[in-house]
Design a protein around this motif. Sequence first.
Motif, short mmCIF file in Angstrom:
data_model
loop_
_atom_site.label_atom_id
_atom_site.label_comp_id
_atom_site.label_asym_id
_atom_site.label_seq_id
_atom_site.Cartn_x
_atom_site.Cartn_y
_atom_site.Cartn_z
N VAL A 31 -80.51 55.19 58.09
CA VAL A 31 -80.75 54.80 59.50
C VAL A 31 -80.82 53.36 59.72
O VAL A 31 -81.00 53.78 60.93
CB VAL A 31 -80.62 56.56 59.70
N GLY A 32 -81.25 53.04 58.91
CA GLY A 32 -81.99 51.69 58.88
C GLY A 32 -83.12 51.99 59.65
O GLY A 32 -84.21 53.07 60.03
N ARG A 33 -84.15 50.47 60.13
CA ARG A 33 -85.00 50.82 60.82
C ARG A 33 -85.57 49.61 61.21
O ARG A 33 -84.56 48.27 61.61
CB ARG A 33 -86.29 50.86 59.38
N GLU A 88 -70.12 56.30 52.96
CA GLU A 88 -70.05 57.23 52.36
C GLU A 88 -70.99 58.04 51.69
O GLU A 88 -70.94 59.68 52.04
CB GLU A 88 -69.27 56.86 50.53
N LEU A 89 -72.21 57.57 51.71
CA LEU A 89 -73.37 58.44 51.12
C LEU A 89 -74.11 59.20 52.91
O LEU A 89 -74.07 60.66 52.09
CB LEU A 89 -74.82 57.97 51.09
N ARG A 90 -73.81 58.35 53.86
CA ARG A 90 -73.97 60.40 55.19
C ARG A 90 -73.30 61.22 55.06
O ARG A 90 -73.51 62.00 55.38
CB ARG A 90 -73.97 58.96 55.87
N LYS A 91 -72.05 60.76 54.56
CA LYS A 91 -70.65 61.83 54.50
C LYS A 91 -71.22 62.96 53.86
O LYS A 91 -70.66 64.11 54.05
CB LYS A 91 -69.79 61.24 54.20
N LYS A 92 -71.80 62.72 53.03
CA LYS A 92 -72.34 63.59 51.70
C LYS A 92 -73.84 64.28 51.92
O LYS A 92 -73.92 65.00 51.46
CB LYS A 92 -72.69 63.08 50.46
#
Lengths: 330, 482
Positions: free
Chosen positions: A113-115, A102-106
């Motif tokens: 993106v992880g690590r 959801e956050l990425r869409k915004k």
Amino acid sequence: MNEQLIEQITKMVVEKLQETKGLSETRKSDETMPVNLFAEAPVGRAVTVENPEADPAGAVTFHRTAEQKQPSAAPSQMTAAEACKKHDTKKQSDGKETELAELRKKTPARVGVGRAGSRPKTKTWLQFRLDHAAAVDAVYGEVPDELLSRLDLFQVHSRVADKEEYIRRPDLGRRLSDESKQTVMEKCKKGPTVQIVASNGLSAKAIEENLEDVYLSLEQSLRNLNIDMGTTFYVDKGRVALMDEIGEMLQPDVVVMLIGERPGLVSAESLSAYLCYQPRIGTIEADRMVISNIHKGGIPPVEAGAYLGTVIQKVLKYEASGVSLVNKEG
Amino acid sequence: MDQFNKRHETIISAGIDIGTSTTKLIISRFSLMNVAGTTHVPRIEIVDKEILYKSPVFRTPLLDASTIDTQGVERIVRSQYEEAGVTPSQIETGAVIITGETATKRNASEMIHHLSHEAGDFLVATAGPDLEGIIAAKGSGAYDYSAKSGKVIANIDIGGGTANMAVYKDKKLLGTCTMHIGGRLIEFQNGRVSSISPPVERLLAEQGWRLRVGDSADSPAVQQVTNFMADSLARIVSHDVASEDQVLLLGHTPSWQDHVDAIVFSGGVSECMYQHELGQVQVAEYDDIGVRLAEALKRNNRLQSFDWLEPVETVRATVLGAGTQTTEISGATIQVAPHELPLKNIPIYQHDFMFDLRKGLDLFDSAISEAIALYDSTREGQNFALYISNLPYMGFRDIQTLSQAIIRLMEKRPDPAQPIILIIQSDHAKVIGQTLVAMNVQQSVICVDQINVETGDYIDIGKALDSGVVPVVVKTLTFHTS
């Protein structure tokens, strides 16, 4: 090194990485890589932390470089309650994953993106390098002549000799070369209501992608509003304040400068339209105004052109732009 | 930097709810502001909603069992406007909603249109059980809770005549359902049953319970009815509809598929649970099953298994929703012919381009024919609004191609002189509107964007405000399951 070669190699590495991971991502998405400004989803499970082996057998010893709270207990001690809890955390992490999606869409920013340990994952890092390279390319690129002739624009130059000088000497980008001045005086209509000028500025890509749509839409908008337009031309390696000299020379009421923005990592092809009411040498920055972020992922160029017409109408009505316009509007 | 953005514009909104038992009114003031950065194209949004006046809860005036007392309602509205210190000409947006059993009265439609005309410049007439549920959910706070908690929340608005359910998750409507459950379905007088509504008569017959007008109000059948209503409601919320529930269903079965986590009760019957209005002026006295129904709901085991959330408004949820939650603001870069506004009750026809201009244009002809067949089958000149969705990335020449097609197709309407009304999903209204004008289109053009609608919705478009935007009220009269 050859730029295309670099791009090819980067692409190959990214492809290889994805293949070995055996993910169901199709090659199609790889093909669209260069214009994919940010990954829509991270590859793999985004929030997993890859812990180094707790007890490496080899000669290398790992030291914790950061303080950590209670490393996880040995698996044998796990009680039923804990097992249950673990099940819950799995559920929770699924929930978190959808929340992250959801956050990425915004935002186009690289969130969630992880690590891998303390550094970004290879895919993320390569994407970052690719976007950075696209930004650099935008600065050093050239606007195709074909575009200018299609729009029937003639080309003039600022006092800057090359890109290096353009970056080092903003003052030279704010003046036309002597030869160019002459051309402008010869070819341009004097004292128009609106003078439109285009320049590559810091992104030739921005002009290449957006100029035609913004310009045609703006032209139509001005025609609808019965606002008289001067002879539009293109300045190679210009700066925003170049409009002051042009204002001095051609005496228009309003100058609109369509110029490539400094590229960023989200978009390297963003265009800005700077406007000023009667710019002259010595005009202060507060009297300029700007509509920025004109590109595919921002304000659609066609809509921006249409909107610019109404802004120009307002500037003409109040005979002011920038802060002065805000003050006059009350 | 802030000073550039501080220019506020305010508009006054009214909400009027004419329900089965009660009528109430609310006046609020919206503040509009440009929320985009100074270097961006403006984006006007409603940034604040302030309630200026809440009317007391009135009995809905009726002339007889099947006729609303239109003049009586108008008197209430006028007296309350006076009390609030506003005049109808100041009301720039809002909605009148006619709910529950009142919507089935003989003169309901006539009354609501008359009132929307009389009581404000741009007051929208709305009705329909699904819409009631949606508006109540927004007024009760269930809609907002759903975003905060991420839970699936069912708002159950129980008034005099009907229970309207709307289920939300993260502000997304999952489904609706309406039932014949309400406080006024059995009425008492002097301790005796004075009226039984037809759905309850049917229920009694089906279940073989005996209750007649004139029976004691304490008859065990009354208890049986309220308990049955609570059980039935619990089954519906759980999506476990039994055959015996059919008698209480009004319209379709529940249209949501999800498991409901929490429930919110609003409406007159919830007032009997939460007493928000206690100590306030003249809450009308009701001699009906409302209180007992509230008791039965509170006692019901199955309903207790859900989380119960307290509503922010009980009996006033619907009027609050109608007054404050129905207005949307269009995009700031639009093209409207001022003399054509306001426009009311325009049906929407959606044409989906599926991100492919060529394909979309190929299907454009048949889409327009279909729209005409749908809304103007008798070719009397009922206009419609064309909603263009999923446009691909558009260059200027694409815009010209699209505009040409629009002009050509709009000529096919039975009355081609009517304004061309376009709603564009993406931010393209200004350029499309301008291109149409540049092409010397004969009709007036209303082209707005950034409003989400679909085929079957109706839209009302208000007059342009100072900031150039138009207030829009979208009425979803039918519910679509996806």
